[in-house]
Design an enzyme around this catalytic site. Structure first.
Site: not given
Ligand code: PMT
Length: 210
Positions: A21-23
């Site tokens: 995923s990402n932030r």
């Protein structure tokens, strides 16, 4: 206006407990949804996995992966006059999804990935008279790459944020963006709260809709 907004990250699972995923926290997309609803627009918000509260008056659809987000946006687009893609959609997903938790001993040290669909590009043929707004999360030379995305994705407006700065982009309450539109000079906005950035984007969107 009837506005469809996406927010947050997507998660691309390799088994029920592991994902890439990402932030993204959803703060920017939820600020857009909140301000758009407060201005009287009919807002549908397609959200990846985030902990943000649903803003008053906003219809929310929760999704997990990029493919689920594409399905939801495709379903809702028919009714929308504008699409704002603020979500940080994962560009890649694991090639294999295990229905059960993988045992450490069964895992390979190399994760095989395959590309996710690009939602804006996939839905370009269905754009019709709708306004499409994108974001560009960049490090390095944000404007050059953002200009390329504005044209490549056929957008009416793009908000470029330099996510290498600690007070802008992912997970903070402020953002510093440059608004790009075909045939217009870039509009450099100062450091603002995400709600104020949302208002400036909505000002431009409302003018484009005249
Ligand atoms: O959620 P926050 O913590 O508040 O952080 C906000 C943010 C940094 C996530 C937000 O401001 C932002 O920049 N969102 C877009 C991030 C991104 O995915 O940028 P990109 O340059 O990779 O993508 C360009 C555009 O294409 C975006 O509008 C994106 O939604 C869209 N896209 C990307 C990949 C994909 N497979 N399909 C898409 O439609």
């Amino acid at each position: 206006m009837r506005i469809l907004i996406t927010a947050g990250p997507t998660r691309e699972h390799l088994d029920p407990v592991r994902f890439i995923s990402n932030r993204s926290t959803g703060k920017m997309g939820f600020a857009l949804a909140e301000r758009a609803a407060a201005r009287g627009h009919a807002v549908t918000l397609v959200a990846g996995p985030v902990t943000c509260e649903t803003p008053a008056g906003v219809r929310r659809i929760d999704v997990v992966s990029a493919c689920e987000m594409l399905d939801a946006v495709r379903r809702e687009l028919g009714d929308a006059q504008a699409l704002i893609m603020c979500a940080a959609v994962a560009d890649w997903r694991p090639k294999r999804l295990s229905p059960v938790k993988l045992k450490k001993r069964d895992m390979e040290p190399i994760l095989e990935l395959e590309p996710n669909p690009d939602i804006l590009l996939t839905l370009q043929p269905d754009k019709g008279g709708r306004l499409f707004v994108g974001f560009a999360a960049e490090t390095g030379d944000p404007l050059a790459e953002a200009q390329r995305k504005l044209i490549a994705k056929g957008l009416d407006l793009l908000a470029a944020n330099d996510v290498s700065q600690p007070d802008a982009g992912f997970a903070v309450d402020t953002n510093r963006v440059t608004l790009l539109a075909p045939g217009c000079d870039p509009e450099h906005l100062p450091l603002l709260t995400k709600h104020a950035v949302a208002d400036r984007i909505l000002d431009r969107l409302e003018r484009l809709n005249l």
